[in-house]
Write an enzyme that holds these catalytic residues in place. Sequence first.
Site, PDB file in Angstrom:
ATOM      1  N   ASN A   1      40.230  -8.606   2.483  1.00 52.62           N
ATOM      2  CA  ASN A   1      39.277  -9.707   2.312  1.00 52.62           C
ATOM      3  C   ASN A   1      39.777 -10.673   1.249  1.00 52.62           C
ATOM      4  O   ASN A   1      39.079 -11.602   0.875  1.00 52.62           O
ATOM      5  CB  ASN A   1      37.900  -9.151   1.892  1.00 52.62           C
ATOM      6  CG  ASN A   1      37.236  -8.407   3.026  1.00 52.62           C
ATOM      7  OD1 ASN A   1      37.185  -8.889   4.142  1.00 52.62           O
ATOM      8  ND2 ASN A   1      36.727  -7.216   2.734  1.00 52.62           N
ATOM      9  N   ASN A   2      41.005 -10.442   0.751  1.00 47.90           N
ATOM     10  CA  ASN A   2      41.573 -11.254  -0.321  1.00 47.90           C
ATOM     11  C   ASN A   2      42.238 -12.491   0.279  1.00 47.90           C
ATOM     12  O   ASN A   2      43.283 -12.398   0.931  1.00 47.90           O
ATOM     13  CB  ASN A   2      42.577 -10.410  -1.109  1.00 47.90           C
ATOM     14  CG  ASN A   2      43.137 -11.131  -2.308  1.00 47.90           C
ATOM     15  OD1 ASN A   2      43.511 -12.294  -2.234  1.00 47.90           O
ATOM     16  ND2 ASN A   2      43.211 -10.419  -3.424  1.00 47.90           N
TER      17      ASN A   2
ATOM     18  N   LYS B   1      45.973 -13.175  -0.706  1.00 41.23           N
ATOM     19  CA  LYS B   1      46.929 -12.345   0.040  1.00 41.23           C
ATOM     20  C   LYS B   1      47.085 -12.857   1.463  1.00 41.23           C
ATOM     21  O   LYS B   1      48.189 -12.924   2.004  1.00 41.23           O
ATOM     22  CB  LYS B   1      46.461 -10.884   0.080  1.00 41.23           C
ATOM     23  CG  LYS B   1      46.599 -10.132  -1.207  1.00 41.23           C
ATOM     24  CD  LYS B   1      46.162  -8.694  -0.989  1.00 41.23           C
ATOM     25  CE  LYS B   1      46.220  -7.882  -2.262  1.00 41.23           C
ATOM     26  NZ  LYS B   1      45.811  -6.483  -2.034  1.00 41.23           N
TER      27      LYS B   1
ATOM     28  N   ASP C   1      48.584  -2.252  -0.626  1.00 42.84           N
ATOM     29  CA  ASP C   1      48.035  -2.012  -1.949  1.00 42.84           C
ATOM     30  C   ASP C   1      49.142  -2.350  -2.921  1.00 42.84           C
ATOM     31  O   ASP C   1      50.327  -2.129  -2.629  1.00 42.84           O
ATOM     32  CB  ASP C   1      47.546  -0.575  -2.126  1.00 42.84           C
ATOM     33  CG  ASP C   1      46.566  -0.457  -3.293  1.00 42.84           C
ATOM     34  OD1 ASP C   1      45.733  -1.374  -3.469  1.00 42.84           O
ATOM     35  OD2 ASP C   1      46.631   0.534  -4.034  1.00 42.84           O
ATOM     36  N   SER C   2      48.756  -2.928  -4.016  1.00 48.04           N
ATOM     37  CA  SER C   2      49.714  -3.379  -5.016  1.00 48.04           C
ATOM     38  C   SER C   2      49.239  -2.955  -6.384  1.00 48.04           C
ATOM     39  O   SER C   2      48.051  -2.702  -6.587  1.00 48.04           O
ATOM     40  CB  SER C   2      49.835  -4.910  -4.994  1.00 48.04           C
ATOM     41  OG  SER C   2      50.248  -5.364  -3.742  1.00 48.04           O
TER      42      SER C   2
ATOM     43  N   TYR D   1      47.567 -10.747 -12.326  1.00 47.59           N
ATOM     44  CA  TYR D   1      48.366 -10.724 -13.559  1.00 47.59           C
ATOM     45  C   TYR D   1      49.486 -11.765 -13.560  1.00 47.59           C
ATOM     46  O   TYR D   1      50.308 -11.778 -14.476  1.00 47.59           O
ATOM     47  CB  TYR D   1      48.964  -9.326 -13.756  1.00 47.59           C
ATOM     48  CG  TYR D   1      47.918  -8.256 -13.946  1.00 47.59           C
ATOM     49  CD1 TYR D   1      47.400  -7.974 -15.206  1.00 47.59           C
ATOM     50  CD2 TYR D   1      47.434  -7.537 -12.857  1.00 47.59           C
ATOM     51  CE1 TYR D   1      46.429  -6.997 -15.377  1.00 47.59           C
ATOM     52  CE2 TYR D   1      46.468  -6.557 -13.015  1.00 47.59           C
ATOM     53  CZ  TYR D   1      45.970  -6.291 -14.280  1.00 47.59           C
ATOM     54  OH  TYR D   1      45.014  -5.332 -14.448  1.00 47.59           O
TER      55      TYR D   1
ATOM     56  N   LYS E   1      57.249 -18.226  -5.428  1.00 54.70           N
ATOM     57  CA  LYS E   1      56.812 -16.849  -5.655  1.00 54.70           C
ATOM     58  C   LYS E   1      57.122 -15.990  -4.432  1.00 54.70           C
ATOM     59  O   LYS E   1      57.629 -14.873  -4.563  1.00 54.70           O
ATOM     60  CB  LYS E   1      55.314 -16.804  -5.969  1.00 54.70           C
ATOM     61  CG  LYS E   1      54.788 -15.399  -6.197  1.00 54.70           C
ATOM     62  CD  LYS E   1      53.286 -15.371  -6.411  1.00 54.70           C
ATOM     63  CE  LYS E   1      52.768 -13.951  -6.415  1.00 54.70           C
ATOM     64  NZ  LYS E   1      51.314 -13.853  -6.488  1.00 54.70           N
TER      65      LYS E   1
ATOM     66  N   HIS F   1      57.116  -9.005  -5.062  1.00 57.97           N
ATOM     67  CA  HIS F   1      57.019  -7.647  -4.544  1.00 57.97           C
ATOM     68  C   HIS F   1      56.413  -7.642  -3.150  1.00 57.97           C
ATOM     69  O   HIS F   1      56.884  -6.946  -2.251  1.00 57.97           O
ATOM     70  CB  HIS F   1      56.182  -6.789  -5.492  1.00 57.97           C
ATOM     71  CG  HIS F   1      54.870  -7.407  -5.871  1.00 57.97           C
ATOM     72  ND1 HIS F   1      54.774  -8.632  -6.514  1.00 57.97           N
ATOM     73  CD2 HIS F   1      53.597  -6.997  -5.694  1.00 57.97           C
ATOM     74  CE1 HIS F   1      53.500  -8.935  -6.712  1.00 57.97           C
ATOM     75  NE2 HIS F   1      52.768  -7.965  -6.222  1.00 57.97           N
TER      76      HIS F   1
END
Length: 193
Positions: free
Chosen positions: A8-9, A12, A68-69, A149, A170, A175
């Site tokens: 839901n982000n 992302k 997941d991060s 972050y 970016k 990652h």
Amino acid sequence: MELCFATNNQHKLEEVSAWLGDAFQLKTLSDIGCTDELPETTGTIPGNSRQKADYVWINFGVSCFADDSGLEVESLNGEPGVDSAFYSGSRDAANNIKKLLTNLEGETNRKARFITVFTLLLHGIEHQFEGIVEGQILLEPRGAGGFGYDPVFLPDGHDRTFAEMSIQEKNAISHRSRALTKMVAYLKEQVFS
């Protein structure tokens, strides 16, 4: 090929959409009718990624991927790690950064790394893809872009934080993009072979 990104982000979603291209029709959780909060209770980044993808596959029968991060800081024994999003007790990025910087006060070793694990469930078959970027935690935030972050993470070999970079800059080194590159290559191999 239709795929659901189990998130839901919105940040992302934007990052991942830029990578997938026209060969894939990306659906969101809301597109498939999922309004549930996905479980993240395994205590590990790979485990949480798998748990979210499993939830979508089991409950909605849709090929999907989840990620997941986490940010792992060497001198904090890997904290915040799997708890990165809720490090301060809430999802508030400013409070999470504040807690991180407080916990690092007086610490000279500021080595850190971002890690992402994507779990792809393609017709129920699982594949995982990992991406890592090494860097340092700054003494104070810099930049207004990105999320989480990003304002305090300076990737090795660069003089700007993730928050000071454009989304394209970016994406070239993050990652998430490293893990996603592996997953997209696998998907294209499946679709076009």
